[in-house]
Design a protein around this motif. Structure first.
Motif, short mmCIF file in Angstrom:
data_model
loop_
_atom_site.label_atom_id
_atom_site.label_comp_id
_atom_site.label_asym_id
_atom_site.label_seq_id
_atom_site.Cartn_x
_atom_site.Cartn_y
_atom_site.Cartn_z
N LYS A 138 51.65 39.27 27.26
CA LYS A 138 51.73 38.32 27.07
C LYS A 138 50.25 37.84 27.20
O LYS A 138 49.46 37.78 27.95
CB LYS A 138 52.88 37.20 26.83
CG LYS A 138 53.97 37.56 26.85
CD LYS A 138 54.77 37.59 25.30
CE LYS A 138 55.74 37.89 25.90
NZ LYS A 138 56.39 38.87 25.25
N TYR A 139 49.57 37.32 26.31
CA TYR A 139 47.77 36.77 25.76
C TYR A 139 48.49 35.09 26.75
O TYR A 139 49.03 34.32 26.18
CB TYR A 139 47.13 37.10 24.50
CG TYR A 139 47.61 38.30 24.44
CD1 TYR A 139 46.79 38.35 24.47
CD2 TYR A 139 47.86 39.00 23.19
CE1 TYR A 139 45.82 40.22 24.45
CE2 TYR A 139 47.61 39.82 22.56
CZ TYR A 139 46.77 40.88 23.34
OH TYR A 139 46.64 41.98 23.14
N ALA A 140 47.61 34.70 27.07
CA ALA A 140 47.56 33.43 28.11
C ALA A 140 46.29 33.01 27.94
O ALA A 140 45.10 34.40 28.86
CB ALA A 140 48.39 33.16 29.21
N ALA A 141 45.65 31.85 28.00
CA ALA A 141 44.40 31.76 29.37
C ALA A 141 44.27 31.78 30.32
O ALA A 141 45.46 31.26 31.25
CB ALA A 141 44.21 30.23 28.54
N GLU A 142 43.65 32.18 31.26
CA GLU A 142 43.48 32.31 32.86
C GLU A 142 42.17 31.85 33.48
O GLU A 142 41.24 31.64 32.70
CB GLU A 142 43.79 34.04 33.22
CG GLU A 142 45.51 34.39 33.16
CD GLU A 142 45.29 36.02 33.57
OE1 GLU A 142 46.81 36.16 33.10
OE2 GLU A 142 44.66 36.42 33.43
N ALA A 143 42.40 31.31 34.79
CA ALA A 143 41.57 31.38 35.60
C ALA A 143 41.31 32.66 36.42
O ALA A 143 42.34 32.89 37.14
CB ALA A 143 41.19 29.73 35.90
N GLU A 144 39.92 32.57 36.54
CA GLU A 144 39.72 33.68 38.21
C GLU A 144 38.60 33.22 38.23
O GLU A 144 37.46 33.21 38.05
CB GLU A 144 39.36 35.30 37.38
CG GLU A 144 39.36 36.58 38.76
CD GLU A 144 39.41 37.37 37.63
OE1 GLU A 144 40.19 38.11 37.61
OE2 GLU A 144 38.16 38.12 37.75
N THR A 145 38.73 32.96 40.28
CA THR A 145 37.84 33.20 41.12
C THR A 145 37.44 34.38 41.72
O THR A 145 38.61 34.87 42.14
CB THR A 145 37.91 31.97 42.29
OG1 THR A 145 38.97 32.14 42.79
CG2 THR A 145 38.69 30.64 41.21
N ARG A 146 36.35 34.50 42.13
CA ARG A 146 35.88 35.68 43.43
C ARG A 146 35.15 35.11 44.07
O ARG A 146 34.31 34.86 44.60
CB ARG A 146 34.91 36.57 42.38
CG ARG A 146 36.26 37.76 41.15
CD ARG A 146 35.06 38.44 40.49
NE ARG A 146 36.00 39.23 39.44
CZ ARG A 146 36.10 40.80 39.34
NH1 ARG A 146 34.23 41.36 38.89
NH2 ARG A 146 36.35 40.93 38.00
N LEU A 147 35.26 35.87 44.91
CA LEU A 147 34.76 35.66 46.87
C LEU A 147 34.27 37.14 47.36
O LEU A 147 35.21 37.36 47.56
CB LEU A 147 35.40 34.62 47.54
CG LEU A 147 34.67 34.39 48.15
CD1 LEU A 147 33.31 33.16 48.48
CD2 LEU A 147 35.59 33.64 49.73
#
Length: 87
Positions: free
Chosen positions: A1-10
């Motif tokens: 399913k399509y959805a808005a996501e937030a991704e953080t990278r360290l």
């Protein structure tokens, strides 16, 4: 399913050896955390441990192991190989 996501990278990089003045072999540790706005909770946390080797002025090779933790589902592990062209 399509959805808005937030991704953080360290990402942490540690030099292992010098090839030339501006080229170094590195070990890296990467953490990626994904939050889904549709379900309003985190969905994935990924950890990567890898080795990056520049073998030409405009190219580098990396090899790594990735652990994928799907927070509300199964976990998996993967080996990844990358060829990066720098231009």
């Amino acid at each position: 399913k399509y959805a808005a996501e937030a991704e953080t990278r360290l990402k942490f990089t540690f030099p292992v050896a010098d090839i030339e003045e501006n080229r170094k072999i590195d070990i890296y540790l990467l953490e990626e955390f994904t939050y889904s706005f549709r379900v309003e909770q985190p969905t994935r946390n990924e950890l990567v441990l890898g080795l990056r080797v520049p073998f030409h002025k405009h190219a580098e090779f990396s090899f790594g192991w990735r652990h994928i933790d799907r927070i509300h589902d199964f976990d998996s592990d993967a080996l990844e190989v990358n060829l990066t062209l720098v231009f």
